[in-house]
Design an enzyme around this catalytic site. Structure first.
Site, PDB file in Angstrom:
ATOM      1  N   ASN A   1      17.318  65.922  43.710  1.00  0.00           N
ATOM      2  CA  ASN A   1      18.379  66.441  42.300  1.00  0.00           C
ATOM      3  C   ASN A   1      19.193  67.498  42.990  1.00  0.00           C
ATOM      4  O   ASN A   1      18.743  68.149  43.902  1.00  0.00           O
ATOM      5  CB  ASN A   1      17.333  66.789  41.391  1.00  0.00           C
ATOM      6  CG  ASN A   1      18.101  67.258  40.184  1.00  0.00           C
ATOM      7  OD1 ASN A   1      19.232  66.436  39.724  1.00  0.00           O
ATOM      8  ND2 ASN A   1      17.854  68.444  39.611  1.00  0.00           N
TER       9      ASN A   1
ATOM     10  N   HIS B   1      21.510  70.676  41.357  1.00  0.00           N
ATOM     11  CA  HIS B   1      21.556  71.550  40.393  1.00  0.00           C
ATOM     12  C   HIS B   1      22.665  72.582  40.516  1.00  0.00           C
ATOM     13  O   HIS B   1      22.641  73.304  41.791  1.00  0.00           O
ATOM     14  CB  HIS B   1      20.195  72.188  40.117  1.00  0.00           C
ATOM     15  CG  HIS B   1      20.229  73.103  38.793  1.00  0.00           C
ATOM     16  ND1 HIS B   1      20.363  72.584  37.721  1.00  0.00           N
ATOM     17  CD2 HIS B   1      20.411  74.219  38.751  1.00  0.00           C
ATOM     18  CE1 HIS B   1      20.402  73.481  36.698  1.00  0.00           C
ATOM     19  NE2 HIS B   1      20.373  74.716  37.209  1.00  0.00           N
TER      20      HIS B   1
ATOM     21  N   ASN C   1      29.833  63.688  42.485  1.00  0.00           N
ATOM     22  CA  ASN C   1      28.627  63.865  43.677  1.00  0.00           C
ATOM     23  C   ASN C   1      28.588  62.440  44.098  1.00  0.00           C
ATOM     24  O   ASN C   1      28.387  62.364  45.324  1.00  0.00           O
ATOM     25  CB  ASN C   1      27.427  64.424  43.030  1.00  0.00           C
ATOM     26  CG  ASN C   1      27.446  66.141  43.123  1.00  0.00           C
ATOM     27  OD1 ASN C   1      27.434  66.636  44.227  1.00  0.00           O
ATOM     28  ND2 ASN C   1      27.520  66.620  41.996  1.00  0.00           N
TER      29      ASN C   1
HETATM   30  C1  GAR Z   1      27.171  68.772  38.787  1.00  0.00           C
HETATM   31  O1  GAR Z   1      27.664  69.794  38.647  1.00  0.00           O
HETATM   32  C2  GAR Z   1      25.616  68.588  39.039  1.00  0.00           C
HETATM   33  O2  GAR Z   1      25.132  69.709  39.455  1.00  0.00           O
HETATM   34  C3  GAR Z   1      25.370  68.940  37.489  1.00  0.00           C
HETATM   35  O3  GAR Z   1      26.206  68.042  36.675  1.00  0.00           O
HETATM   36  C4  GAR Z   1      27.303  68.031  37.539  1.00  0.00           C
HETATM   37  C5  GAR Z   1      27.580  66.500  37.703  1.00  0.00           C
HETATM   38  O4  GAR Z   1      29.028  66.202  38.026  1.00  0.00           O
HETATM   39  N1  GAR Z   1      23.995  68.569  37.148  1.00  0.00           N
HETATM   40  C6  GAR Z   1      23.241  69.350  36.189  1.00  0.00           C
HETATM   41  O5  GAR Z   1      23.555  70.214  35.560  1.00  0.00           O
HETATM   42  C7  GAR Z   1      21.763  68.580  36.259  1.00  0.00           C
HETATM   43  N2  GAR Z   1      20.903  69.754  35.553  1.00  0.00           N
HETATM   44  P1  GAR Z   1      29.461  64.857  38.586  1.00  0.00           P
HETATM   45  O6  GAR Z   1      28.916  64.085  37.739  1.00  0.00           O
HETATM   46  O7  GAR Z   1      30.870  65.148  38.751  1.00  0.00           O
HETATM   47  O8  GAR Z   1      28.683  64.705  40.112  1.00  0.00           O
END
Ligand code: GAR
Length: 222
Positions: A111, A113, A16
């Site tokens: 944030n 999610h 992200n």
């Molecule tokens: C993403 O899917 C994000 O939505 C999730 O962690 C992942 C991070 O991926 N966040 C959560 O679960 C927060 N509760 P990334 O490091 O590749 O962006």
């Protein structure tokens, strides 16, 4: 339109974060990442930041409600201020953020999610949705409140849950949408178009109306 400075919190691989950096580099958002902060020293996201010459810090957080957690909260605010951050983005940050950040950045913490909140909050949104057997899931960008995954919702994207999906295959489908909606939410912030009314986020049209719109809707000023 104002150009805003982002401070991004990460715990893991940082895809992200990468989508935000790429959107900024391509001029798709009027925002740029000024600092990246992680609770995990080996988070690949920190390497991604350094690859783009973005200051990247590991700040150990300790357990909630410990002196280390309080010190980290203060350090976070120092770093955000030092790097002139306007908007804080939690992007796969798996820890609570502390009260000092909420005080320093009221209504300016986002944030993402990986589920359609308020369904499946927590750290395993995709697996929980796949196991529950829902037919549609997705992702949510919301303003952060101090309780996990609770704040007013800015944007959501839905994806189908297909026969045979497990947490991983569903997560991949959701992630592709995350990379679209997070930059979009940031852009709306940069445009000053988001207003919070209780639990609802109103998207205002800050764009000046075109002459044609003004003709169609008398009362609009061009
Ligand atoms: C993403 O899917 C994000 O939505 C999730 O962690 C992942 C991070 O991926 N966040 C959560 O679960 C927060 N509760 P990334 O490091 O590749 O962006």
């Amino acid at each position: 339109m104002a150009h805003i400075n982002l401070g991004v919190f990460v715990s893991g691989r940082g895809s992200n974060l990468q989508s935000i950096i790429d959107a900024s580099a391509a001029g798709r958002i009027a925002a740029s990442v000024h600092v990246v902060i992680s609770d995990k020293e080996d988070a690949y996201a920190l390497e991604r930041a350094r690859n783009h010459d973005i200051p990247a810090y590991h700040v150990p957080v300790g357990k909630n409600d410990t002196p280390e957690f309080v010190a980290a909260d203060q350090r976070h605010v120092e770093l955000l201020r030092e790097h002139n951050v306007d908007l804080v983005c939690l992007a796969g940050y798996m820890r609570l953020i502390g009260p000092n950040i909420f005080a320093a950045y009221p209504e300016a913490i986002l944030n993402i999610h990986p589920a359609l909140l308020p369904s499946f909050p927590g750290t395993h949104g995709q697996e929980d949705a796949a196991e529950y057997g829902v037919k549609v899931s997705g992702c949510t960008v919301h303003f952060a409140w101090s309780e996990f995954d609770t704040g007013p919702i800015i944007i959501q994207a839905a994806v189908p849950v297909l026969a045979g999906d497990d947490g991983d295959s569903l997560a991949a489908r959701i992630l592709a949408q995350e990379h679209k909606i997070y930059p979009q939410a940031i852009q709306w912030c940069a445009e000053g178009r988001l207003r919070i009314e209780g639990r609802r986020v109103i998207l205002e049209d800050a764009r000046p109306p075109t002459i044609m719109e003004a003709i169609i809707s008398p009362g609009l000023e061009v």
